[in-house]
Design a protein around this motif. Structure first.
Motif, PDB file in Angstrom:
ATOM      1  N   THR A   1       0.806  -1.206   0.000  1.00  0.00           N
ATOM      2  CA  THR A   1       0.000   0.000   0.000  1.00  0.00           C
ATOM      3  C   THR A   1       0.842   1.260   0.000  1.00  0.00           C
TER       4      THR A   1
ATOM      5  N   VAL B   1      -8.011  -2.171   3.021  1.00  0.00           N
ATOM      6  CA  VAL B   1      -8.720  -1.908   1.766  1.00  0.00           C
ATOM      7  C   VAL B   1      -9.242  -0.477   1.722  1.00  0.00           C
ATOM      8  N   ARG B   2      -9.756  -0.002   2.831  1.00  0.00           N
ATOM      9  CA  ARG B   2     -10.302   1.357   2.849  1.00  0.00           C
ATOM     10  C   ARG B   2      -9.208   2.410   2.820  1.00  0.00           C
TER      11      ARG B   2
ATOM     12  N   TRP C   1      -6.822   1.802  -0.617  1.00  0.00           N
ATOM     13  CA  TRP C   1      -7.458   1.753  -1.934  1.00  0.00           C
ATOM     14  C   TRP C   1      -8.653   2.693  -2.053  1.00  0.00           C
TER      15      TRP C   1
ATOM     16  N   ILE D   1     -11.558   1.964  -1.031  1.00  0.00           N
ATOM     17  CA  ILE D   1     -12.685   1.070  -1.330  1.00  0.00           C
ATOM     18  C   ILE D   1     -13.496   0.883  -0.061  1.00  0.00           C
TER      19      ILE D   1
ATOM     20  N   LEU E   1     -15.373  -1.928  -4.829  1.00  0.00           N
ATOM     21  CA  LEU E   1     -14.492  -3.073  -5.083  1.00  0.00           C
ATOM     22  C   LEU E   1     -14.613  -3.539  -6.528  1.00  0.00           C
TER      23      LEU E   1
ATOM     24  N   ARG F   1      -2.721  -7.375  -8.330  1.00  0.00           N
ATOM     25  CA  ARG F   1      -3.488  -6.555  -7.396  1.00  0.00           C
ATOM     26  C   ARG F   1      -4.982  -6.858  -7.488  1.00  0.00           C
TER      27      ARG F   1
ATOM     28  N   LEU G   1      -7.415  -8.061  -4.402  1.00  0.00           N
ATOM     29  CA  LEU G   1      -8.661  -7.381  -4.061  1.00  0.00           C
ATOM     30  C   LEU G   1      -9.838  -8.347  -4.106  1.00  0.00           C
TER      31      LEU G   1
ATOM     32  N   TRP H   1      -9.672 -10.387  -0.919  1.00  0.00           N
ATOM     33  CA  TRP H   1     -10.069  -9.538   0.205  1.00  0.00           C
ATOM     34  C   TRP H   1     -11.586  -9.314   0.198  1.00  0.00           C
ATOM     35  N   GLY H   2     -12.146  -9.016  -0.980  1.00  0.00           N
ATOM     36  CA  GLY H   2     -13.576  -8.760  -1.067  1.00  0.00           C
ATOM     37  C   GLY H   2     -14.405  -9.965  -0.681  1.00  0.00           C
TER      38      GLY H   2
END
Length: 397
Positions: A125, A217-218, A221, A223, A229, A296, A300, A303-304
């Motif tokens: 990140t 993630v927040r 990114w 998101i 996402l 990447r 994601l 993670w999602g």
């Protein structure tokens, strides 16, 4: 990309049912509370306390019954097990902190800062911070620094390119093999963050770990849920740095890439990335950025799915598409890793982040571990799972 109408209807129906049941229970509890609060003749404080305790117990039982109607016995058991696991983990950390005679600030760090720190570190990140808390003096990003960065990138990519790797093998229509390949495409970020690569889930489903992933993630990114996402995954799989590198390679000057709203720092970053693309455009075509985009996007996706923003089926489908693109554009895990290093360097230049050397070091260490392993430690997942062989084209046997 996906038809999710049926899934969304089922989810909305379950959510509405749960909301109605909980609302009804709450209203009943409030009504009983109001009735209990009314003065009653000859009622002592002890009687009121006893009635309140009975009311609380009844309300708690009602909540349990509602949850039991919504979730299966297996899910309820898993929830209880997770709660017990969390309590045991906290108790253990408290005991360790107490035995070390830590002060109040140190105890908080001990409770939550070590085991979960690998997640929040997220070297992938924008927030790569020094663990020792000491701020290092940032080097000036001048022409000399750029030349050193290019030399380091080329040396690191050359070193990765010489690592031993099994020959690609045909996957055919083996869906399990393709699914496993899709998960391993997230290998670099997963290795840096100490995530599992054994299945779709990146970590055990424990609330504190889920919150750490949400934070990554927040914060890194921007998101904040399902829609964000999917938009980012579509961008990475459809445009991403393949398109960006192409545009920067074709531009005759960095000014062609600006819209006039950039401040001086942004202009310098764009110019720096433009010089990067101009230097390498004859050696690496835009498709070489596929590994950087796909790696990447795969992370994601996992993670999602872990956070429940997309379903398991959706995640499998996304990873399938990413896997096909990776196999079409790249030839090996080594090349995939080199692409990741290459794209990551351009990204750092665009961000105006001078910590390129340490970043490349983290990426290279992760890729090396995935390709060759590290002694008795876990690693070598790419080595143990060869890259998919290119499909033959034409009528030749």
């Amino acid at each position: 990309m996906f038809d999710l109408d049926a899934i969304m209807k089922r989810a909305q129906s379950a959510q509405q049912k749960a909301s109605e049941e909980l609302k009804k229970s709450t209203e009943e509890a409030e009504a009983l509370t109001e009735k209990l609060s009314e003065p009653a003749p000859r009622q002592t404080e002890e009687d009121a306390a006893a009635r309140a305790e009975k009311l609380t117990a009844a309300n708690n039982q009602r909540q349990v019954e509602i949850l039991g109607q919504i979730f299966s016995e297996d899910v309820m058991a898993q929830m209880a097990a997770n709660q017990q696991h969390i309590q045991e983990m906290v108790d253990q950390r408290v005991a360790e902190a107490s035995s070390a005679a830590l002060d109040s600030v140190g105890m908080l760090n001990q409770l939550f800062g070590e085991d979960l720190g690998v997640l929040s570190a997220a070297m992938e990140t924008l927030a790569m911070e020094e663990e020792d808390g000491e701020e290092e003096e940032e080097p000036e990003m001048d022409a000399r620094w750029e030349a050193q960065t290019y030399a380091l990138l080329e040396e690191t990519m050359d070193r990765i390119g010489k690592l031993p790797e099994p020959e690609p093998v045909p996957y055919g229509k083996d869906t399990d093999r393709w699914q496993r390949f899709g998960i391993l495409l997230s290998g670099i970020v997963s290795t840096i963050n100490d995530h599992s690569l054994e299945g779709m889930d990146v970590e055990a489903h424990i609330p504190v770990l889920e919150q750490q992933v949400v934070s990554i993630v927040r914060r890194s990114w921007g998101i904040d849920g399902r829609s964000d996402l999917l938009d980012m995954i579509r961008y990475l799989s459809g445009e991403g740095y393949i398109l960006r590198y192409h545009l920067y390679s074709q531009a005759d000057s960095p000014e062609e890439l600006m819209d006039g709203d950039e401040d001086e720092e942004d202009q310098e970053n764009i110019a720096r990335a433009w010089r990067f693309a101009q230097r390498y455009k004859e050696q690496y075509p835009p498709q070489f950025m596929a590994g950087w985009d796909i790696g990447r996007a795969a992370m994601l996706t996992r993670w999602g799915c872990y956070l429940g923003w997309i379903t398991q089926g959706e995640a499998v489908g996304i990873l399938w598409e990413l896997s096909q693109k990776a196999a079409e554009e790249l030839y090996s895990w080594r090349e995939f890793a080199q692409s990741y290093l290459f794209g990551g360097t351009m990204w750092k230049l665009l961000c105006g982040d001078s910590a390129v050397a340490s970043y490349l070091g983290y990426l290279a260490d992760a890729a090396t571990s995935l390709i060759v392993g590290k002694g008795d430690e876990e690693g070598g997942q790419w080595r143990d799972f060869p890259w998919p062989a290119r499909r033959k084209i034409g009528f030749a046997p």
